[in-house]
Design a protein around this motif. Structure first.
Motif, PDB file in Angstrom:
ATOM      1  N   LYS A 137      -3.992 -52.654   6.349  1.00 54.57           N
ATOM      2  CA  LYS A 137      -3.612 -51.860   7.518  1.00 54.57           C
ATOM      3  C   LYS A 137      -2.250 -52.267   8.058  1.00 54.57           C
ATOM      4  N   GLU A 138      -1.622 -53.166   7.355  1.00 52.70           N
ATOM      5  CA  GLU A 138      -0.293 -53.601   7.769  1.00 52.70           C
ATOM      6  C   GLU A 138       0.745 -52.666   7.185  1.00 52.70           C
ATOM      7  N   LEU A 139       0.894 -51.540   7.840  1.00 57.77           N
ATOM      8  CA  LEU A 139       1.813 -50.523   7.362  1.00 57.77           C
ATOM      9  C   LEU A 139       2.970 -50.369   8.329  1.00 57.77           C
ATOM     10  N   GLU A 140       4.126 -50.144   7.736  1.00 55.56           N
ATOM     11  CA  GLU A 140       5.309 -49.885   8.530  1.00 55.56           C
ATOM     12  C   GLU A 140       5.671 -48.420   8.349  1.00 55.56           C
TER      13      GLU A 140
ATOM     14  N   THR B  53      -4.311 -46.664   6.480  1.00 57.53           N
ATOM     15  CA  THR B  53      -4.478 -47.790   5.572  1.00 57.53           C
ATOM     16  C   THR B  53      -3.778 -47.492   4.254  1.00 57.53           C
ATOM     17  N   CYS B  54      -3.326 -48.523   3.609  1.00 54.58           N
ATOM     18  CA  CYS B  54      -2.666 -48.367   2.323  1.00 54.58           C
ATOM     19  C   CYS B  54      -3.679 -47.927   1.275  1.00 54.58           C
TER      20      CYS B  54
ATOM     21  N   CYS C 127       3.688 -50.143   2.842  1.00 57.57           N
ATOM     22  CA  CYS C 127       2.746 -51.237   2.999  1.00 57.57           C
ATOM     23  C   CYS C 127       3.489 -52.562   3.013  1.00 57.57           C
ATOM     24  N   LEU C 128       3.163 -53.382   3.995  1.00 56.59           N
ATOM     25  CA  LEU C 128       3.834 -54.668   4.105  1.00 56.59           C
ATOM     26  C   LEU C 128       3.228 -55.695   3.163  1.00 56.59           C
TER      27      LEU C 128
END
Ligand SMILES: [Zn+2]
Length: 54
Positions: free
Chosen positions: A37-40, A30-31, A8-9
């Protein structure tokens, strides 16, 4: 179902998520910790995790 490692960013938590290919393609991951939803995606996971049951 393939497992994907994501980081997760937002909160920095790494999560192992089981996604269908369709979910993976559409980017619905999703984290679980913060819901971001900002996942790498971490590339290592897919190959490294082979479960051998013997
Ligand atoms: Zn998070």
């Amino acid at each position: 179902m393939p497992l994907y490692d994501y980081k997760c960013l937002k909160c920095g938590k790494e999560s192992l998520l089981a996604l269908t290919l369709k979910e993976h393609e559409t980017g619905v991951a999703t984290c679980p910790a913060c819901g971001s939803k900002e996942l790498e995606q971490l590339i290592t996971s897919f190959i490294a995790r082979t479960s051998s049951k013997s």
